[in-house]
Enzyme design. Structure first.
Site, PDB file in Angstrom:
ATOM      1  N   ARG A  82     -37.213 -39.100 -22.095  1.00 13.35           N
ATOM      2  CA  ARG A  82     -37.964 -40.193 -22.722  1.00 13.35           C
ATOM      3  C   ARG A  82     -37.000 -41.344 -22.980  1.00 13.35           C
ATOM      4  NH1 ARG A  82     -40.426 -37.930 -27.933  1.00 13.35           N
ATOM      5  NH2 ARG A  82     -42.061 -37.072 -26.621  1.00 13.35           N
ATOM      6  N   ARG A 152     -37.153 -42.627 -34.210  1.00 13.43           N
ATOM      7  CA  ARG A 152     -37.606 -42.671 -32.806  1.00 13.43           C
ATOM      8  C   ARG A 152     -37.800 -44.107 -32.337  1.00 13.43           C
ATOM      9  NH1 ARG A 152     -39.973 -37.778 -31.277  1.00 13.43           N
ATOM     10  NH2 ARG A 152     -38.982 -36.074 -32.410  1.00 13.43           N
ATOM     11  N   LYS A 214     -38.076 -35.588 -37.562  1.00 14.34           N
ATOM     12  CA  LYS A 214     -38.292 -36.850 -36.839  1.00 14.34           C
ATOM     13  C   LYS A 214     -38.750 -37.951 -37.807  1.00 14.34           C
ATOM     14  CE  LYS A 214     -41.520 -35.319 -33.978  1.00 14.34           C
ATOM     15  NZ  LYS A 214     -42.751 -35.137 -33.181  1.00 14.34           N
ATOM     16  N   LYS A 216     -40.438 -42.095 -37.849  1.00 13.04           N
ATOM     17  CA  LYS A 216     -41.078 -43.091 -36.974  1.00 13.04           C
ATOM     18  C   LYS A 216     -41.297 -44.426 -37.687  1.00 13.04           C
ATOM     19  CE  LYS A 216     -43.187 -39.607 -34.081  1.00 13.04           C
ATOM     20  NZ  LYS A 216     -44.415 -39.024 -33.524  1.00 13.04           N
ATOM     21  N   CYS A 433     -53.075 -36.897 -25.187  1.00 12.03           N
ATOM     22  CA  CYS A 433     -51.643 -36.574 -25.089  1.00 12.03           C
ATOM     23  C   CYS A 433     -51.377 -35.907 -23.741  1.00 12.03           C
ATOM     24  CB  CYS A 433     -51.251 -35.646 -26.232  1.00 12.03           C
ATOM     25  SG  CYS A 433     -51.943 -33.996 -26.035  1.00 12.03           S
ATOM     26  N   CYS A 439     -46.212 -29.600 -21.438  1.00 10.56           N
ATOM     27  CA  CYS A 439     -45.932 -29.428 -22.870  1.00 10.56           C
ATOM     28  C   CYS A 439     -45.921 -27.949 -23.263  1.00 10.56           C
ATOM     29  CB  CYS A 439     -46.965 -30.182 -23.714  1.00 10.56           C
ATOM     30  SG  CYS A 439     -46.600 -29.958 -25.465  1.00 10.56           S
ATOM     31  N   CYS A 478     -53.060 -29.890 -29.143  1.00 16.09           N
ATOM     32  CA  CYS A 478     -52.740 -28.961 -30.244  1.00 16.09           C
ATOM     33  C   CYS A 478     -52.656 -29.780 -31.534  1.00 16.09           C
ATOM     34  CB  CYS A 478     -51.422 -28.222 -29.956  1.00 16.09           C
ATOM     35  SG  CYS A 478     -49.944 -29.163 -30.390  1.00 16.09           S
ATOM     36  N   CYS A 482     -50.371 -35.441 -30.994  1.00 11.62           N
ATOM     37  CA  CYS A 482     -49.695 -36.549 -30.306  1.00 11.62           C
ATOM     38  C   CYS A 482     -50.681 -37.595 -29.788  1.00 11.62           C
ATOM     39  CB  CYS A 482     -48.865 -36.027 -29.143  1.00 11.62           C
ATOM     40  SG  CYS A 482     -47.643 -34.806 -29.637  1.00 11.62           S
TER      41      CYS A 482
HETATM   42 FE1  SRM Z   1     -45.559 -35.739 -29.759  1.00 10.49          FE
HETATM   43  C1  SRM Z   1     -43.914 -32.804 -29.905  1.00 10.49           C
HETATM   44  C2  SRM Z   1     -45.524 -35.677 -26.428  1.00 10.49           C
HETATM   45  C3  SRM Z   1     -46.444 -39.002 -29.725  1.00 10.49           C
HETATM   46  C4  SRM Z   1     -46.477 -35.519 -33.043  1.00 10.49           C
HETATM   47  N1  SRM Z   1     -44.811 -34.467 -28.399  1.00 10.49           N
HETATM   48  C5  SRM Z   1     -44.131 -33.320 -28.662  1.00 10.49           C
HETATM   49  C6  SRM Z   1     -43.551 -32.715 -27.377  1.00 10.49           C
HETATM   50  C7  SRM Z   1     -42.172 -33.253 -27.191  1.00 10.49           C
HETATM   51  C8  SRM Z   1     -43.585 -31.186 -27.305  1.00 10.49           C
HETATM   52  C9  SRM Z   1     -42.350 -30.450 -27.738  1.00 10.49           C
HETATM   53  O1  SRM Z   1     -41.881 -30.607 -28.888  1.00 10.49           O
HETATM   54  O2  SRM Z   1     -41.826 -29.681 -26.935  1.00 10.49           O
HETATM   55  C10 SRM Z   1     -44.553 -33.323 -26.344  1.00 10.49           C
HETATM   56  C11 SRM Z   1     -44.026 -33.472 -24.931  1.00 10.49           C
HETATM   57  C12 SRM Z   1     -45.141 -33.314 -23.922  1.00 10.49           C
HETATM   58  C13 SRM Z   1     -44.748 -33.735 -22.568  1.00 10.49           C
HETATM   59  O3  SRM Z   1     -44.740 -32.852 -21.673  1.00 10.49           O
HETATM   60  O4  SRM Z   1     -44.472 -34.906 -22.331  1.00 10.49           O
HETATM   61  C14 SRM Z   1     -44.985 -34.582 -27.074  1.00 10.49           C
HETATM   62  N2  SRM Z   1     -45.799 -37.110 -28.345  1.00 10.49           N
HETATM   63  C15 SRM Z   1     -45.840 -36.873 -27.010  1.00 10.49           C
HETATM   64  C16 SRM Z   1     -46.283 -38.103 -26.244  1.00 10.49           C
HETATM   65  C17 SRM Z   1     -45.651 -38.228 -24.864  1.00 10.49           C
HETATM   66  C18 SRM Z   1     -47.817 -38.105 -26.171  1.00 10.49           C
HETATM   67  C19 SRM Z   1     -48.428 -39.128 -25.254  1.00 10.49           C
HETATM   68  O5  SRM Z   1     -49.294 -38.681 -24.509  1.00 10.49           O
HETATM   69  O6  SRM Z   1     -48.107 -40.312 -25.293  1.00 10.49           O
HETATM   70  C20 SRM Z   1     -45.876 -39.192 -27.254  1.00 10.49           C
HETATM   71  C21 SRM Z   1     -44.455 -39.624 -27.099  1.00 10.49           C
HETATM   72  C22 SRM Z   1     -44.134 -40.733 -28.023  1.00 10.49           C
HETATM   73  C23 SRM Z   1     -42.775 -41.338 -27.819  1.00 10.49           C
HETATM   74  O7  SRM Z   1     -42.612 -42.074 -26.839  1.00 10.49           O
HETATM   75  O8  SRM Z   1     -41.892 -41.093 -28.639  1.00 10.49           O
HETATM   76  C24 SRM Z   1     -46.033 -38.412 -28.564  1.00 10.49           C
HETATM   77  N3  SRM Z   1     -46.268 -37.055 -31.156  1.00 10.49           N
HETATM   78  C25 SRM Z   1     -46.712 -38.315 -30.893  1.00 10.49           C
HETATM   79  C26 SRM Z   1     -47.487 -38.805 -31.991  1.00 10.49           C
HETATM   80  C27 SRM Z   1     -48.195 -40.158 -32.053  1.00 10.49           C
HETATM   81  C28 SRM Z   1     -47.323 -41.248 -32.601  1.00 10.49           C
HETATM   82  O9  SRM Z   1     -46.131 -41.043 -32.868  1.00 10.49           O
HETATM   83  O10 SRM Z   1     -47.862 -42.331 -32.777  1.00 10.49           O
HETATM   84  C29 SRM Z   1     -47.513 -37.790 -32.943  1.00 10.49           C
HETATM   85  C30 SRM Z   1     -48.320 -37.806 -34.275  1.00 10.49           C
HETATM   86  C31 SRM Z   1     -47.728 -38.679 -35.299  1.00 10.49           C
HETATM   87  C32 SRM Z   1     -46.768 -37.917 -36.166  1.00 10.49           C
HETATM   88  O11 SRM Z   1     -45.586 -37.867 -35.826  1.00 10.49           O
HETATM   89  O12 SRM Z   1     -47.218 -37.313 -37.143  1.00 10.49           O
HETATM   90  C33 SRM Z   1     -46.725 -36.702 -32.413  1.00 10.49           C
HETATM   91  N4  SRM Z   1     -45.208 -34.419 -31.237  1.00 10.49           N
HETATM   92  C34 SRM Z   1     -45.710 -34.478 -32.508  1.00 10.49           C
HETATM   93  C35 SRM Z   1     -45.313 -33.284 -33.215  1.00 10.49           C
HETATM   94  C36 SRM Z   1     -45.642 -32.957 -34.694  1.00 10.49           C
HETATM   95  C37 SRM Z   1     -44.604 -33.519 -35.589  1.00 10.49           C
HETATM   96  C38 SRM Z   1     -44.774 -33.124 -37.030  1.00 10.49           C
HETATM   97  O13 SRM Z   1     -44.685 -34.002 -37.866  1.00 10.49           O
HETATM   98  O14 SRM Z   1     -45.001 -31.946 -37.319  1.00 10.49           O
HETATM   99  C39 SRM Z   1     -44.582 -32.493 -32.307  1.00 10.49           C
HETATM  100  C40 SRM Z   1     -43.936 -31.131 -32.582  1.00 10.49           C
HETATM  101  C41 SRM Z   1     -42.670 -31.221 -33.354  1.00 10.49           C
HETATM  102  O15 SRM Z   1     -42.072 -32.281 -33.522  1.00 10.49           O
HETATM  103  O16 SRM Z   1     -42.251 -30.157 -33.806  1.00 10.49           O
HETATM  104  C42 SRM Z   1     -44.547 -33.231 -31.065  1.00 10.49           C
HETATM  105 FE1  SF4 Z   2     -48.121 -31.174 -26.621  1.00  9.70          FE
HETATM  106 FE2  SF4 Z   2     -49.590 -30.751 -28.737  1.00  9.70          FE
HETATM  107 FE3  SF4 Z   2     -48.304 -33.032 -28.476  1.00  9.70          FE
HETATM  108 FE4  SF4 Z   2     -50.354 -32.579 -26.939  1.00  9.70          FE
HETATM  109  S1  SF4 Z   2     -50.444 -32.724 -29.153  1.00  9.70           S
HETATM  110  S2  SF4 Z   2     -48.363 -33.345 -26.233  1.00  9.70           S
HETATM  111  S3  SF4 Z   2     -50.241 -30.406 -26.615  1.00  9.70           S
HETATM  112  S4  SF4 Z   2     -47.367 -31.086 -28.732  1.00  9.70           S
END
Ligand code: SRM
Ligand code: SF4
Length: 569
Positions: A82, A152, A214, A216, A433, A439, A478, A482
């Site tokens: 990323r 981030r 993390k 943001k 997402c 993922c 899930c 995301c």
């Molecule tokens: Fe996310 C983890 C993809 C935005 C909350 N997210 C992941 C991972 C890296 C899975 C992992 O930990 O192994 C996913 C990778 C999937 C893949 O194959 O690409 C993933 N997140 C994404 C993306 C690519 C979704 C998308 O379709 O655009 C976004 C990348 C953003 C970036 O460029 O940095 C993405 N993730 C978000 C958002 C939305 C936002 O930030 O506006 C959230 C919800 C907001 C928040 O943070 O509360 C989000 N992602 C998570 C979480 C839960 C974090 C938590 O607070 O518990 C995880 C899991 C973790 O961190 O343990 C996670």
């Molecule tokens: Fe993966 Fe869950 Fe984030 Fe979708 S919402 S990209 S399934 S960690």
């Protein structure tokens, strides 16, 4: 040096993630040694987690898992990378190298725009990792701090060329991003083969064990909340006077994830703590981040994000601590309001008489298929365009600063490659997402079913005469959420293959969390419910009443006012 009893006690209690950071020698671990191991395509031990600080995740193709297991083969390990791109802005010419890398060196050959204004490559084999970092370095980019326990990619309202204020806001997003970057030289040593200068490692803001979780950040120019600020830990809402930024309203503690069945986890909206004048931005940034660094929970990662720290200590105490550290008092919040979150597709004139063209990219996935040549089209545009590409938080792309004389040429390419298509307002406001196959945390499909789900919903909306309206519709595979389903009017969150929780009642500007309506239902059941709800909305809504507002007014779900209580009850 021998550790004291107190230090030993603490080390025993802290999570494995904390131990890994503590022992990592400022994020180095033994990544260099692992890179030399040709027997496996994966990373071992702590390095699996440490590479995330450098912007990479180890994944395996889940579609191939069983097959490879049966063949007694290692899972199909490959990395997702990323990029760091504050505000989503990148010179169009740089896209040529990015496109080239995706084509030649990734397993999937695609580029994925994310909803945090950047792009990801999926499927990079371990032996190509240095090449990708060197390519990024050549075009003055990096992937540092785009994952794990750091600040981030910093978001900023898209299209900064719309006004000088937008431009200034973007400069702030860049400054904050740079200010909060890790200082360790590990990234340069490992990926760019720069000489080891270990003695200069110091982390004055993040500290030796970085943040508890993390973090943001956004910079937002009202009235557009396209960055979905309420989902972020630290937000700066622009306040202007005479078309210049004079200060920011500061909101903290947003986040959307939860764990199925765990009532100690809940989504929360970022909350106002006060106004600051423009010269104090970095002081306040440092104070907020270091307070979260020192007060955040390091013994339970499910309770470690800023919203939980605020809940554990109270908003008032957190605010006082920030004021003390920055030696500044917050002033009362200044008036602001939001009208929408979506991107403004099509042509917009920029301040300096150039043009911007916003293009819809389904799911942010850039690839060529039978109907659309998105990847080839963007590459052609990159070759002739002197301005920028701007990635939006809705996974779309803006071609900006287009010269008048190039306008027709670019439009022609966009049209002939399917980059401009007539799409419904619903589709424009849909998002999913990544989920399967890359993922590791995915429980149900998201990106791969979005098109199909939106098509079904479009048919229902047409049947009930509301096809010209929009609904913010989002899917997450899930409960990490995301796809920001917990800020949508209709949100799906994966439970298991083919089954979702259905959430309803968010609002248009993204300041209301939707509430669960049905749990663990199939696609068929989802559309039975949505059909009857949309029929009801079409027949009984007040003039121009949005779907989410209608759902709340009718009491179809209870409005979430205090998410800590209302989300689960
Ligand atoms: Fe996310 C983890 C993809 C935005 C909350 N997210 C992941 C991972 C890296 C899975 C992992 O930990 O192994 C996913 C990778 C999937 C893949 O194959 O690409 C993933 N997140 C994404 C993306 C690519 C979704 C998308 O379709 O655009 C976004 C990348 C953003 C970036 O460029 O940095 C993405 N993730 C978000 C958002 C939305 C936002 O930030 O506006 C959230 C919800 C907001 C928040 O943070 O509360 C989000 N992602 C998570 C979480 C839960 C974090 C938590 O607070 O518990 C995880 C899991 C973790 O961190 O343990 C996670
Ligand atoms: Fe993966 Fe869950 Fe984030 Fe979708 S919402 S990209 S399934 S960690």
């Amino acid at each position: 040096m021998k550790k004291s009893n107190k230090e030993n006690d603490l080390l025993e209690k802290v999570t494995d993630a904390e131990r890994i950071k503590q022992n990592s020698n400022y994020l180095r671990g033994t990544i260099i040694e692992d890179l030399k191991n040709e027997i496996t395509n994966g990373f071992s031990g702590d390095n699996f987690s440490l590479i995330r600080f450098h912007g990479m995740y180890q994944q395996d193709d889940r579609d191939l898992r069983l097959e490879r297991h049966e063949q007694k083969l290692e899972p199909r390990y490959a990395m997702m990378l990323r990029c760091r791109l504050p505000g989503g802005v990148i010179k169009a010419k740089k896209w040529i190298d990015i496109d080239n890398f995706a084509t030649k060196y990734t397993l999937y050959g695609t580029i994925r725009l994310t909803n945090r204004q950047t792009f990801q490559f999926h499927g990079i084999l371990k032996n190509k990792l240095k090449d990708v970092h060197k390519m990024l370095h050549k075009i003055e980019l990096d992937s540092l701090a785009t994952a794990n326990d750091v600040n981030r990619n910093v978001l900023c309202t898209s299209n900064p060329m719309e006004s000088l204020v937008h431009q200034e806001a973007y400069e702030w997003a860049r400054k904050i991003s740079e200010f909060l970057l890790p200082h360790t030289k590990a990234y340069a040593e490992i990926w760019l083969d720069q000489k080891k200068i270990a003695t200069t490692d110091k982390e004055p803001i993040l500290g030796k064990t970085y943040l508890p979780r993390k973090f943001k950040t956004t910079v937002v120019v009202p009235p557009y909340n396209d960055v979905d600020l309420y989902a972020n830990d630290m937000n700066f809402i622009v306040i202007t006077e005479n078309k210049k930024i004079i200060g920011f309203n500061v909101l903290i503690g947003g986040g959307l994830s939860f764990i199925h069945g765990n009532k100690k986890t809940w989504p929360f909206l970022a909350t106002e703590i006060g106004y600051i004048s423009v010269e104090n931005v970095l002081l306040i940034t440092q104070a907020i981040v270091t307070t979260q660094r020192d007060w955040g929970n390091r013994t339970d990662r499910a309770n470690a994000k800023t919203r939980y720290t605020i809940n554990n200590f109270s908003l008032e105490s957190f605010k006082k601590e920030v004021e003390k550290r920055a030696n500044i008092n917050f002033q009362p919040i200044r008036p602001y309001h939001f009208i929408s979150r979506g991107d403004r597709f099509g042509w917009i004139k920029d301040i300096n008489n150039t043009w911007s063209l916003t293009l819809f990219i389904q799911n942010g996935r850039i690839y060529d298929n039978q109907n659309q040549l998105l990847k080839s089209g963007l590459l052609k545009i990159a070759n002739i365009h002197e301005g920028n590409f701007r990635i939006t938080s809705n996974q779309n792309i803006i071609i900006s600063e287009i010269l008048e004389e190039n306008k027709n040429k670019i439009e022609k390419i966009a049209l002939s490659h399917g980059l401009i298509q007539r799409i419904s307002p619903l589709r424009q406001n849909s998002m999913a997402c990544v989920s399967f196959p890359t993922c590791p945390l995915a429980m149900a499909e998201a990106e791969r079913v979005l098109l199909h789900f939106v098509t079904k919903l479009e048919k229902i909306m047409l049947k009930y005469g509301v096809e010209k309206e929009t609904i913010i519709f989002r899917i997450s595979g899930c409960p990490n959420g995301c796809g920001r389903s917990l800020l949508s009017e209709i949100g799906l969150i994966g439970k298991s293959i083919g089954r979702y929780n259905l959430y309803l009642g968010g609002n248009r500007v993204g300041s209301r969390i939707p509430k669960i309506y049905q749990e663990n239902i199939t696609e068929k059941e989802i559309f039975i419910h949505l059909k009857s709800l949309i029929k009801c909305w079409s027949n009984e809504r007040k003039t121009q009443e949005d779907f989410g507002d209608f759902i709340i007014r009718k009491g179809i779900v209870k409005e979430i006012v205090d998410p800590i209580f209302d989300f689960w009850n």
